[in-house]
Design a protein around this motif. Sequence first.
Motif, PDB file in Angstrom:
ATOM      1  N   VAL A 165       0.857  -1.193   0.000  1.00 47.93           N
ATOM      2  CA  VAL A 165       0.000   0.000   0.000  1.00 47.93           C
ATOM      3  C   VAL A 165       0.893   1.244   0.000  1.00 47.93           C
ATOM      4  O   VAL A 165       1.643   1.492   0.949  1.00 47.93           O
ATOM      5  N   VAL A 166       0.817   1.985  -1.106  1.00 49.62           N
ATOM      6  CA  VAL A 166       1.551   3.255  -1.249  1.00 49.62           C
ATOM      7  C   VAL A 166       0.542   4.364  -0.953  1.00 49.62           C
ATOM      8  O   VAL A 166      -0.500   4.449  -1.605  1.00 49.62           O
ATOM      9  N   THR A 167       0.844   5.187   0.030  1.00 48.64           N
ATOM     10  CA  THR A 167      -0.120   6.211   0.456  1.00 48.64           C
ATOM     11  C   THR A 167       0.435   7.611   0.255  1.00 48.64           C
ATOM     12  O   THR A 167       1.554   7.913   0.683  1.00 48.64           O
ATOM     13  N   TYR A 168      -0.375   8.436  -0.389  1.00 47.98           N
ATOM     14  CA  TYR A 168      -0.020   9.840  -0.590  1.00 47.98           C
ATOM     15  C   TYR A 168       0.113  10.500   0.780  1.00 47.98           C
ATOM     16  O   TYR A 168      -0.660  10.185   1.699  1.00 47.98           O
ATOM     17  N   VAL A 169       1.052  11.416   0.943  1.00 45.95           N
ATOM     18  CA  VAL A 169       1.202  12.070   2.260  1.00 45.95           C
ATOM     19  C   VAL A 169      -0.042  12.858   2.651  1.00 45.95           C
ATOM     20  O   VAL A 169      -0.231  13.157   3.826  1.00 45.95           O
ATOM     21  N   ASN A 170      -0.892  13.178   1.684  1.00 49.64           N
ATOM     22  CA  ASN A 170      -2.134  13.924   1.985  1.00 49.64           C
ATOM     23  C   ASN A 170      -3.154  12.988   2.631  1.00 49.64           C
ATOM     24  O   ASN A 170      -4.247  12.766   2.111  1.00 49.64           O
ATOM     25  N   THR A 171      -2.796  12.415   3.772  1.00 47.52           N
ATOM     26  CA  THR A 171      -3.663  11.492   4.514  1.00 47.52           C
ATOM     27  C   THR A 171      -3.371  11.667   6.004  1.00 47.52           C
ATOM     28  O   THR A 171      -2.325  12.217   6.382  1.00 47.52           O
ATOM     29  N   SER A 172      -4.284  11.149   6.831  1.00 49.77           N
ATOM     30  CA  SER A 172      -4.065  11.232   8.284  1.00 49.77           C
ATOM     31  C   SER A 172      -2.943  10.281   8.703  1.00 49.77           C
ATOM     32  O   SER A 172      -2.612   9.327   7.983  1.00 49.77           O
ATOM     33  N   ALA A 173      -2.406  10.518   9.908  1.00 48.99           N
ATOM     34  CA  ALA A 173      -1.368   9.629  10.450  1.00 48.99           C
ATOM     35  C   ALA A 173      -1.927   8.215  10.603  1.00 48.99           C
ATOM     36  O   ALA A 173      -1.215   7.220  10.403  1.00 48.99           O
ATOM     37  N   GLU A 174      -3.227   8.118  10.925  1.00 55.60           N
ATOM     38  CA  GLU A 174      -3.871   6.816  11.101  1.00 55.60           C
ATOM     39  C   GLU A 174      -3.811   6.015   9.787  1.00 55.60           C
ATOM     40  O   GLU A 174      -3.553   4.813   9.786  1.00 55.60           O
TER      41      GLU A 174
END
Length: 358
Positions: free
Chosen positions: A141-150
Amino acid sequence: MADGFAQGAGLEGPLDAVWQKLSRQVTPLEWRAHAPLIEAINRLKAEKNAVILAHNYMTPEIFHGVGDFVGDSLGLAREAARTDARIIVQAGVHFMAETSKVLCPDKTVLIPDLRAGCSLAASITGADVRLIRERHPGLPVVTYVNTSAEVKAESDVCCTSANAVQVVEWAAKTWGVDRVIMLPDEFLARNVARQTAVKILTWKGRCEVHERFDAADIAEIRASWPDAEVLAHPECPPEVLEAADFAGSTAAMTNYVMSRKPKRVVLITECSMADNVAADAPETEFVRPCNLCPHMKRISLQNIHDALLNEQFEVTVPEAIAERARLSVQRMIDLPPPAKPARYDLVKARHHVDVELL
Ligand code: 13P
Ligand code: SF4
């Protein structure tokens, strides 16, 4: 008039240089309100051993007046990881402050307005990511930094628009797979998929600022200003990138203007971006169709001042979440930085795009 005004306000000296830079972006009347706040903020920073990390979408008086480190999401995360300051004031949105806190658990991280959110960060929760993982076991899972810490805590590695292609390819290679899950920005995922053979599964998150641009906007710009170079952010729909001359993160757009010095340019992104670059690029004319980010615009000189004075509003992340989120962010930071900000190669873009919406 510029010199006279600064002297008239009794604020000559260090602020004179700021006024010289901003004199084409702010009016003398605005400067009269900004200058004492800039002076007070800079004094408070020194007294309290604080730094201000300012995103490229901050207004020019923040960006050029009080930002110690300015840049895109990737650049600010790197600066947060290396600062020795006691306090970090995030002149940006909440997910950026959380990223700074995750990287600097012992520092005080402040955001001037807790309501400064992001439509992308609001589009997905940690529970959503857990469900996606159950349905697609074994895929990174690659997640954009524009997301919550959770959400970052439930991910394997983070990316920004400046390094998304590099991170997707790294994840596919490291996990030994030909598909990755890339969350939550559908348009960024579609734009990344044009640059790589890795198949991408994504989410229906959108940036409320960039999703509003379309190909007709670019056609209109080209009809009105045929010699303007069109630069677009990769959170825009693919049809916008197809019609643009260049696409890249906010830092990549700045780099393009500063290095190529186009005669006329249009930045298809948030409005303050053009103001900030224009202050450093007097020889370029900026055509200004742009969209405001209501979240970024919650940050002002006044609330930065109050944040420093009262040490408010502190952003915290429970250590159990921070520890797992840190791994995802640190993996991204540990990848070698590109020699210059990555661009989306529109000419070589693949025509066969493999994207599946989750
Ligand atoms: P970058 O600065 O990483 O290009 O991101 C743009 C953005 O929308 C940040 O919220
Ligand atoms: Fe979020 Fe878009 Fe605003 Fe950036 S510009 S903070 S991605 S809503």
